[in-house]
Design an enzyme around this catalytic site. Structure first.
Site, PDB file in Angstrom:
ATOM      1  N   GLY A 126      -2.387  -5.819   8.722  1.00  0.00           N
ATOM      2  CA  GLY A 126      -1.282  -5.676   7.797  1.00  0.00           C
ATOM      3  C   GLY A 126      -0.447  -4.448   8.107  1.00  0.00           C
ATOM      4  O   GLY A 126       0.785  -4.461   7.976  1.00  0.00           O
ATOM      5  N   THR A 127      -1.107  -3.361   8.518  1.00  0.00           N
ATOM      6  CA  THR A 127      -0.379  -2.147   8.890  1.00  0.00           C
ATOM      7  C   THR A 127       0.538  -2.408  10.067  1.00  0.00           C
ATOM      8  O   THR A 127       1.702  -1.972  10.080  1.00  0.00           O
ATOM      9  CB  THR A 127      -1.365  -1.017   9.231  1.00  0.00           C
ATOM     10  OG1 THR A 127      -2.088  -0.665   8.055  1.00  0.00           O
ATOM     11  CG2 THR A 127      -0.649   0.204   9.769  1.00  0.00           C
ATOM     12  N   GLN A 156      -1.341  -6.844  -1.654  1.00  0.00           N
ATOM     13  CA  GLN A 156      -2.224  -6.942  -2.810  1.00  0.00           C
ATOM     14  C   GLN A 156      -1.981  -8.194  -3.644  1.00  0.00           C
ATOM     15  O   GLN A 156      -2.878  -8.639  -4.364  1.00  0.00           O
ATOM     16  CB  GLN A 156      -2.059  -5.703  -3.705  1.00  0.00           C
ATOM     17  CG  GLN A 156      -2.657  -4.440  -3.128  1.00  0.00           C
ATOM     18  CD  GLN A 156      -4.172  -4.498  -3.005  1.00  0.00           C
ATOM     19  OE1 GLN A 156      -4.836  -5.344  -3.583  1.00  0.00           O
ATOM     20  NE2 GLN A 156      -4.722  -3.587  -2.224  1.00  0.00           N
ATOM     21  N   ALA A 215      -4.903 -10.134   5.620  1.00  0.00           N
ATOM     22  CA  ALA A 215      -5.865 -11.170   5.237  1.00  0.00           C
ATOM     23  C   ALA A 215      -7.085 -10.626   4.521  1.00  0.00           C
ATOM     24  O   ALA A 215      -7.640 -11.285   3.637  1.00  0.00           O
ATOM     25  CB  ALA A 215      -6.303 -11.958   6.471  1.00  0.00           C
ATOM     26  N   CYS A 266      -9.789  14.727  -5.183  1.00  0.00           N
ATOM     27  CA  CYS A 266     -11.171  15.190  -5.088  1.00  0.00           C
ATOM     28  C   CYS A 266     -12.035  14.253  -4.254  1.00  0.00           C
ATOM     29  O   CYS A 266     -13.208  14.534  -4.020  1.00  0.00           O
ATOM     30  CB  CYS A 266     -11.781  15.309  -6.488  1.00  0.00           C
ATOM     31  SG  CYS A 266     -10.818  16.306  -7.614  1.00  0.00           S
TER      32      CYS A 266
END
Length: 462
Positions: free
Chosen positions: A69-70, A177, A195, A320
């Protein structure tokens, strides 16, 4: 062990597993070859492309498969910007886009382009009118996710797409998403997805580019995937990705309604069970399976480890829990509490009993972490006779310590008095104002900064 991190990677869908195993036997050959094995592989690839295109809502020849996807985002952004370089060099993005979009924007800016970030409301959504106002005829591309990865808030894609169309600006939508839950509405120009977010195998992304959108693929290319995703296709994974997308879509309405009810239970019960909690994201316009909340006075990394010990796998956008020592860019853009941040994203099939057990376990876990950090029992309730101002030196101490130290001494100044917190943790810029809002105190602003840090001034009003 309940797995509550589907937004990072959903468990492999049974249909994906079946399709993957079957295509390992049938789809190993080169689909570009004309002999029998190649033709058989080509049939599988074409069928997968048709199934994925139907789910996306585009033509099969508008969709290509990428290695992730990136990679789909990077190829989509760079190709669209290059294709419209004569129109201008401005890229408009929302402030809460996925890091892949923001990294592409950084590359564009480093090459001399202009990037405009559109702010979001406290819910995490952009205002469509504000986004439209950021566009002009020199805008080469606009990017807006369909739903946020960290807090689940849905974006007004259709309204923004209409504004983009009016100026002739293509809109790229990151639908990673949301695609498993349904098609993206509106007149988008480019769309990307991944996917492993819907239960397909990792290593498969989708890039759809509508006909008529000027697009110039960047970097070396070959004859595969229309020149937009060079290299030999991972055909078994592609087949499994397309098959699982079709399967999850068939289940989406019923499973989405069931998971939405479970998430509604978490959204309602967590603030009742755990003191000093902020549930973030839009309560209505959101993904059905995802909820994010932040716990005041809690070290997020410790909280996630403790939940893991209790058998729950969750994730966080808190500073954190990262090595960057900075808050999540999404939480920062929203201006919400960042410390003790927990994202719960339920995979399909999550049992109601697992959610109930999570709600049973969470209060004790949070209380235990707070006790170890020495959190004060509650807010001050009576004026003190002490000095009118105090300074808390929390330089070099990570969240949530600066806020805990503030809470410890606020009762030592009289009503109207001030406490100045010195801190060099970026999370304090979010968490101290958030603490003031939650505790009914006044956040005055930043005072004279110490070397290497910032000074946050709080006035006691109750």
């Amino acid at each position: 062990m309940p797995y509550f991190d589907a937004a990072s990677a959903a468990p492999l869908h049974p249909v994906a597993r079946q399709a993957l195993l079957a295509s390992l036997d049938e789809g190993w050959a080169d689909p570009a070859r004309l002999y029998r094995e190649g033709r058989r592989a080509r049939l599988l690839l074409d069928a997968a492309r048709e199934a994925a295109a139907e789910a996306v809502g585009c033509r099969p020849d508008e969709l290509v498969f990428t290695p992730s996807g990136t990679r789909a985002v990077h190829a989509g952004v760079s190709g669209a910007l290059a294709g419209r370089r004569r129109a201008g060099n401005r890229l408009v993005v929302s402030a809460v886009e996925h890091s892949s979009v923001l990294h592409a924007a950084e590359t564009h800016a480093a090459a001399g382009g202009t990037v405009t970030e559109v702010p979001v409301e406290r819910s995490g959504a952009v205002d469509a009118a504000t986004f439209a106002a950021a566009l002009d005829t020199g805008t080469a591309l606009a990017c807006l996710q369909s739903a946020n990865h960290e807090v689940g808030t849905g974006q007004p894609v259709a309204e923004v797409a209409e504004a983009c169309r009016g100026l002739g600006v293509p809109l790229l939508v990151d639908a990673a998403q949301s695609l498993g839950w349904g098609p993206v509405e509106g007149g988008w120009s480019l769309l990307t997805a991944s996917a492993h977010k819907w239960g397909g195998p990792a290593g498969v992304g989708l890039l759809a580019v509508r006909k008529g959108v000027r697009f110039a693929p960047q970097g070396p290319s070959d004859e595969r995937e229309s020149g937009r995703a060079p290299g030999f296709e991972n055909l078994p994974a592609i087949v499994a990705a397309a098959a699982s997308l079709r399967a999850v879509r068939a289940e989406a309405a019923a499973e989405g309604a069931r998971l939405r009810a479970l998430v509604d239970r978490i959204r309602a019960r967590v603030p009742e069970l755990v003191p000093d909690v902020e549930v973030v994201g839009d309560p209505v316009r959101r993904l059905p399976h995802l909820v994010t909340f932040s716990c005041l006075y809690v070290d997020g990394e410790t909280l996630l480890h403790e939940l893991d010990r209790e058998g729950f796998s969750v994730s966080s956008g808190s500073s954190c829990t990262s090595s960057t020592l900075t808050p999540s860019h999404v939480l920062r853009a929203m201006g919400v509490l960042s410390e003790g941040n927990v994202r719960v994203s339920l995979p399909a099939g999550t049992a109601a009993e697992d959610v109930d057990r999570f709600l049973d376990v969470l209060p004790g876990v949070v209380a235990g972490v707070r006790e170890r950090l020495g959190v004060p029992a509650g807010p001050a309730v009576a004026p003190a006779a002490g000095p009118g101002s105090l300074v808390v030196d929390a330089l070099g101490r990570r969240c949530p310590i600066p806020v805990i130290e503030l809470a410890k001494v606020i009762g030592d100044v009289p009503v109207g008095g001030t406490v100045t917190v010195l801190a060099d943790d970026e999370a304090a810029r979010l968490d101290i104002p958030a603490w003031c809002e939650m505790r009914g105190q006044e956040y005055v602003g930043e005072g004279d900064p110490p070397e290497g840090g910032r000074a946050y001034v709080v006035r006691r009003v109750s």
